[in-house]
Enzyme design. Structure first.
Site, PDB file in Angstrom:
ATOM      1  N   ASP A 170      -2.056  -0.541   5.983  1.00  0.00           N
ATOM      2  CA  ASP A 170      -2.323  -0.036   7.328  1.00  0.00           C
ATOM      3  C   ASP A 170      -3.747   0.456   7.535  1.00  0.00           C
ATOM      4  O   ASP A 170      -4.150   0.723   8.653  1.00  0.00           O
ATOM      5  CB  ASP A 170      -1.359   1.111   7.669  1.00  0.00           C
ATOM      6  CG  ASP A 170      -1.723   2.405   6.945  1.00  0.00           C
ATOM      7  OD1 ASP A 170      -2.229   2.325   5.802  1.00  0.00           O
ATOM      8  OD2 ASP A 170      -1.512   3.482   7.525  1.00  0.00           O
ATOM      9  N   ASP A 178      -7.365  -1.697   3.470  1.00  0.00           N
ATOM     10  CA  ASP A 178      -6.397  -2.750   3.161  1.00  0.00           C
ATOM     11  C   ASP A 178      -6.768  -4.088   3.796  1.00  0.00           C
ATOM     12  O   ASP A 178      -6.214  -5.126   3.430  1.00  0.00           O
ATOM     13  CB  ASP A 178      -4.996  -2.352   3.650  1.00  0.00           C
ATOM     14  CG  ASP A 178      -4.491  -1.077   2.994  1.00  0.00           C
ATOM     15  OD1 ASP A 178      -4.696  -0.928   1.778  1.00  0.00           O
ATOM     16  OD2 ASP A 178      -3.919  -0.234   3.709  1.00  0.00           O
ATOM     17  N   ASP A 207       0.856  -1.178   0.000  1.00  0.00           N
ATOM     18  CA  ASP A 207       0.000   0.000   0.000  1.00  0.00           C
ATOM     19  C   ASP A 207       0.898   1.237   0.000  1.00  0.00           C
ATOM     20  O   ASP A 207       2.078   1.149   0.354  1.00  0.00           O
ATOM     21  CB  ASP A 207      -0.899  -0.025   1.235  1.00  0.00           C
ATOM     22  CG  ASP A 207      -1.760   1.218   1.351  1.00  0.00           C
ATOM     23  OD1 ASP A 207      -2.369   1.613   0.331  1.00  0.00           O
ATOM     24  OD2 ASP A 207      -1.808   1.808   2.445  1.00  0.00           O
TER      25      ASP A 207
END
Length: 613
Positions: A505, A509, A310
């Site tokens: 995080d 996600d 990410d």
């Protein structure tokens, strides 16, 4: 509850086996008596029955393990009167399963943290008054009041003139977004500005946030569990064991030789040493700030070759930072920051807090501002040291002081300008952006060195911003504008290159973390939902902690493999000696204990792993 019952059951089996062996030995040393054999049998029978039940359940699931060898050795020892050998094997087996169960831990917990983020009630307009209603009672067409700091409980349309929303948990976008009347508001978005009205579009159960929860649950359910490391060699080992036992009995006519072979073959070195090595690796990784939720995730972490990252909060810091201060008037950069930070103390906006933090980092003492007026989504005005200060968006500040519009085309993509005016004169602009984490290029290079052959970035942010942030990092692919379900699809697609590790995080996600072979969450400031969904949690806010975690996992797995090879090798050697009649069943059980000690001491080397990165 099932896990708790399993823990208690395996603890009880270990206690029964240990008590039976110990009490039987005490009776034997007390003098000749048949009570010792009875006590040993009493200690073995419960363990054997529990083992047979587990074997039947495993076969029903289509699984085949080394537990069958342990069952054969205990059964044969009881049938041919070798009760002491059976008691020793029962203790070894029950101790091994207890330790293995401890190693597994509780890698998965309910997604209560994910659900807890959304309030259970909401404030609804009704006949000119406000009422608190349960989330399930909210219907399409209702009008809700979303106060500052509240999380939108359902999807809807903005019914006020404007709103400032933090959508980072849903999209990964680090900067709050300003919406105008009629624009869509997604459930799970936090109100960073003044209170606003929300016209409900969907019921809570059908909203975006509830969909993310369902994605996580479905992804977790679809992930096939890994088999135990030792079980991969079970069929061949079982064939060799039975062949040697039958051959010893056939050619000598002595069934005790077959019992001795089976006792020596009991794969306790594998049952014991493998989880010891993996548990030691888990403990060692925690020393470096990496929490691995069990032996299976550690083993999988050691074999990853594809990484999906990410952007916000992972590759980048996830918080707005001052990149540059551009002077326009006579004030210095320090003075611009001083006046801006002093006034921004009155705001809860993330960028305001970042400016205040930057001033404190430089050791600046800030006075208390006065006469503060905040225009939600635009900026603030007030007095600092008797001087009139305006801080906020470039258009707002320039409009307040009558300055010409600012051309921002020359600034980096993803950056935001915070303009500052003092006494009616434009003083300058503070350029803010979500900066790349320090040392990221070197971290990427080290990941390659550890065997990661493919690295992909996945983000809900705009493609232009994503490509700008990752420029020069040498990533294999960049995927932008992704929704949570598209991130899951990306993870599943990347599996064609091998096992996939996903690092993130945010709440957005969580589904992808659950779907990946290994999900890694940034636990220091990341969403609780992502930490719950992940297999690995980085306990400190430094992505480079993943490097020692991976190296510890790889070396711990290597030590576990050594234990497998050494354990099987020594067991086969002992079986051959027993087949030729040089070992009695009790001697074989004791030899197996010595083998246990050797391979466990080898497994404990994982506690001393020193990562090179």
């Amino acid at each position: 509850m099932d896990l708790i019952l399993a823990d208690r059951w395996k603890s009880a089996m270990l206690a029964i086996a240990a008590a039976g062996l110990g009490l039987g030995l005490a009776l034997r040393f007390a003098g000749p008596s048949g009570w010792a054999e009875i006590v040993w049998i009493a200690g073995v029978i419960p363990v054997l029955l529990a083992l047979l039940w587990e074997i039947l359940r495993s076969l029903w699931r289509g699984e085949f393990g080394l537990d069958i060898v342990a069952a054969l050795s205990m059964s044969a020892a009881l049938v041919f009167g070798e009760t002491l050998a059976a008691a020793v094997v029962a203790l070894m087996y029950s101790g091994g399963t207890f330790l293995e169960n401890f190693a597994e831990g509780r890698a998965r917990r309910e997604m209560s943290a994910l659900l807890a983020r959304v309030p259970r009630t909401a404030t609804r307009h009704r006949d000119g008054t406000l009422e608190e209603v349960a989330l399930d009672d909210i219907l399409p067409g209702d009008l809700l009041l979303i106060r500052q700091g509240d999380v939108a409980p359902v999807d809807g349309v903005l019914a006020s003139d404007h709103a400032l929303l933090d959508k980072s948990a849903l999209t990964g976008e680090s900067m709050p977004v300003r919406l105008a009347r009629g624009e869509d508001v997604l459930s799970g978005s936090s109100n960073s500005g003044d209170a606003f009205d929300l016209h409900v579009h969907r019921r809570a159960a059908d909203s975006t946030y509830a969909g993310i929860v369902r994605l996580v649950e479905a992804a977790q359910a679809s992930k096939a569990p890994m088999t135990r490391l030792a079980d991969r060699y079970s069929l061949l080992f079982l064939v060799v064991t039975v062949a040697l036992a039958v051959a010893a009995w056939w050619f000598t006519g002595d069934p005790i030789r077959a019992v001795a072979v089976l006792v020596v073959a009991t794969p306790c070195p594998l049952i014991l040493a493998v989880p010891v090595a993996l548990v030691a690796g888990i403990s060692r990784a925690a020393h470096f700030g990496v929490l691995i939720k069990g032996a299976k995730p550690l083993e999988a972490l050691a074999q990853i070759h594809t990484l999906v990252l990410d952007k916000t909060g992972t590759l980048t810091d996830g918080r707005p930072q001052i990149v540059e201060i551009e002077r326009v008037g006579v004030l210095s950069e320090e003075e611009i920051l001083y006046f801006a930070a002093a006034l921004e103390q009155a705001s809860k906006h993330p960028m305001a807090q970042a400016i205040v933090a930057a001033a404190h980092t430089r050791g600046t003492s800030l006075p208390v501002p006065g006469d503060v007026i905040e225009t939600a989504g635009d900026g603030l005005s007030g007095t600092v040291d008797g001087r009139h200060v305006v801080v906020g968006g470039k258009d707002f500040v320039r409009r307040m002081v009558g300055a010409p519009a600012k051309d921002v085309s020359t600034h980096a993509l993803g950056s935001v300008l915070v303009s500052v005016a003092v006494d009616g004169v434009l003083a300058g602009d503070i350029v803010m952006a979500d900066a790349l984490r320090e040392g990221t290029p070197q971290m990427i290079a080290n990941l390659r060195r550890l065997g990661i052959s493919r690295i992909v970035m996945a983000t809900g942010d705009r493609r232009a911003v994503a490509e700008k942030v990752t420029d020069g990092l040498g990533l294999d692919a960049v995927r932008a504008d992704l929704t949570p379900d598209q991130k899951v699809l990306l993870v599943l697609t990347e599996r064609k290159h091998g096992p996939v590790m996903m690092v993130g995080d945010g709440v957005n996600d969580a589904p992808a973390l659950a779907a990946a072979d290994i999900g890694v969450a940034m636990g220091a400031r990341g969403a609780a939902a992502s930490a719950e969904a992940a297999d690995v949690v980085i306990l400190v806010d430094h992505l480079n902690r993943l490097l020692p975690g991976m190296e510890v996992a790889q070396r711990a797995r290597g030590i576990a493999l050594q234990s497998v090879v050494v354990g099987i090798g020594l067991s086969i050697l002992g079986m051959i000696v027993a087949a030729f009649g040089y070992l009695t069943p009790v001697q074989g059980a004791l030899l197996q204990e010595l083998i246990d000690v050797a391979v466990i001491l080898n497994a404990l080397r994982a506690l001393r792993i020193k990562p090179a990165v």
